[in-house]
Design a protein around this motif. Structure first.
Motif, PDB file in Angstrom:
ATOM      1  N   MET A   1       0.843  -1.175   0.000  1.00 11.85           N
ATOM      2  CA  MET A   1       0.000   0.000   0.000  1.00 11.85           C
ATOM      3  C   MET A   1       0.896   1.249   0.000  1.00 11.85           C
ATOM      4  SD  MET A   1      -2.920   0.942   2.708  1.00 11.85           S
ATOM      5  CE  MET A   1      -3.773   2.442   2.592  1.00 11.85           C
ATOM      6  N   LEU A   2       0.570   2.198  -0.844  1.00  7.75           N
ATOM      7  CA  LEU A   2       1.330   3.445  -0.953  1.00  7.75           C
ATOM      8  C   LEU A   2       0.814   4.461   0.064  1.00  7.75           C
ATOM      9  CD1 LEU A   2       1.472   3.802  -4.831  1.00  7.75           C
ATOM     10  CD2 LEU A   2       3.223   2.898  -3.317  1.00  7.75           C
ATOM     11  N   SER A   3       1.731   5.285   0.572  1.00  9.40           N
ATOM     12  CA  SER A   3       1.324   6.315   1.513  1.00  9.40           C
ATOM     13  C   SER A   3       0.578   7.433   0.783  1.00  9.40           C
ATOM     14  CB  SER A   3       2.534   6.884   2.241  1.00  9.40           C
ATOM     15  OG  SER A   3       3.302   7.664   1.359  1.00  9.40           O
ATOM     16  N   ALA A   4      -0.124   8.231   1.538  1.00  5.06           N
ATOM     17  CA  ALA A   4      -0.880   9.340   0.948  1.00  5.06           C
ATOM     18  C   ALA A   4       0.056  10.373   0.334  1.00  5.06           C
ATOM     19  CB  ALA A   4      -1.754   9.987   2.015  1.00  5.06           C
ATOM     20  N   SER A   5       1.296  10.438   0.807  1.00  5.26           N
ATOM     21  CA  SER A   5       2.240  11.418   0.280  1.00  5.26           C
ATOM     22  C   SER A   5       3.073  10.883  -0.887  1.00  5.26           C
ATOM     23  CB  SER A   5       3.175  11.890   1.403  1.00  5.26           C
ATOM     24  OG  SER A   5       3.937  10.808   1.888  1.00  5.26           O
ATOM     25  N   HIS A   6       2.796   9.670  -1.348  1.00  6.78           N
ATOM     26  CA  HIS A   6       3.542   9.077  -2.466  1.00  6.78           C
ATOM     27  C   HIS A   6       3.382   9.949  -3.709  1.00  6.78           C
ATOM     28  CE1 HIS A   6       5.364   5.895  -4.873  1.00  6.78           C
ATOM     29  NE2 HIS A   6       4.458   6.203  -5.786  1.00  6.78           N
ATOM     30  N   ASN A   7       4.515  10.287  -4.318  1.00  8.98           N
ATOM     31  CA  ASN A   7       4.507  11.115  -5.523  1.00  8.98           C
ATOM     32  C   ASN A   7       5.358  10.411  -6.576  1.00  8.98           C
ATOM     33  OD1 ASN A   7       4.805  13.008  -7.523  1.00  8.98           O
ATOM     34  ND2 ASN A   7       5.368  14.676  -6.163  1.00  8.98           N
ATOM     35  N   PRO A   8       4.740   9.816  -7.579  1.00  6.07           N
ATOM     36  CA  PRO A   8       5.498   9.084  -8.593  1.00  6.07           C
ATOM     37  C   PRO A   8       6.414   9.971  -9.435  1.00  6.07           C
ATOM     38  CG  PRO A   8       3.195   9.190  -9.212  1.00  6.07           C
ATOM     39  CD  PRO A   8       3.303   9.767  -7.838  1.00  6.07           C
ATOM     40  N   GLY A   9       6.262  11.284  -9.335  1.00  4.71           N
ATOM     41  CA  GLY A   9       7.105  12.211 -10.096  1.00  4.71           C
ATOM     42  C   GLY A   9       8.415  12.553  -9.396  1.00  4.71           C
ATOM     43  N   THR A  10       8.650  11.987  -8.213  1.00  2.82           N
ATOM     44  CA  THR A  10       9.885  12.250  -7.465  1.00  2.82           C
ATOM     45  C   THR A  10      10.671  10.951  -7.335  1.00  2.82           C
ATOM     46  OG1 THR A  10       8.779  11.876  -5.364  1.00  2.82           O
ATOM     47  CG2 THR A  10       8.855  14.142  -6.162  1.00  2.82           C
ATOM     48  N   PHE A  11      11.941  11.076  -6.957  1.00  2.00           N
ATOM     49  CA  PHE A  11      12.804   9.896  -6.846  1.00  2.00           C
ATOM     50  C   PHE A  11      13.710  10.026  -5.635  1.00  2.00           C
ATOM     51  CE2 PHE A  11      16.506   7.276  -7.876  1.00  2.00           C
ATOM     52  CZ  PHE A  11      15.888   6.103  -8.273  1.00  2.00           C
ATOM     53  N   CYS A  12      13.800   8.964  -4.855  1.00  2.78           N
ATOM     54  CA  CYS A  12      14.676   8.927  -3.683  1.00  2.78           C
ATOM     55  C   CYS A  12      15.925   8.128  -4.040  1.00  2.78           C
ATOM     56  CB  CYS A  12      13.961   8.283  -2.498  1.00  2.78           C
ATOM     57  SG  CYS A  12      15.029   8.133  -1.053  1.00  2.78           S
TER      58      CYS A  12
END
Length: 68
Positions: A1-12
């Protein structure tokens, strides 16, 4: 499950996956704090104010006066 703050446009870079920015990575920050606390790495030096402003001869002159 992805968190509510997951942003596929960013990269860690730490996790090597999208979802959040490396600068916002909580696990990365904790890892750095642990390394610093265990004296594996040193914290960066605190920035110092630019000494030019301390030596500026014009600061207290009529050129910079608020009275105009």
């Amino acid at each position: 499950m992805l968190s509510a703050s997951h942003n596929p446009g960013t990269f860690c870079i730490f996790h090597q996956m999208p979802g959040h920015n490396t600068n916002d990575c909580i696990r990365f920050r904790h890892a750095i704090q642990d390394l610093n606390g265990n004296k594996v790495i040193k914290a960066p030096p605190q920035s110092k104010p630019d000494p030019v402003f301390k030596r500026n001869p014009y600061i207290n002159t009529a050129f910079f006066s608020r009275e105009g």
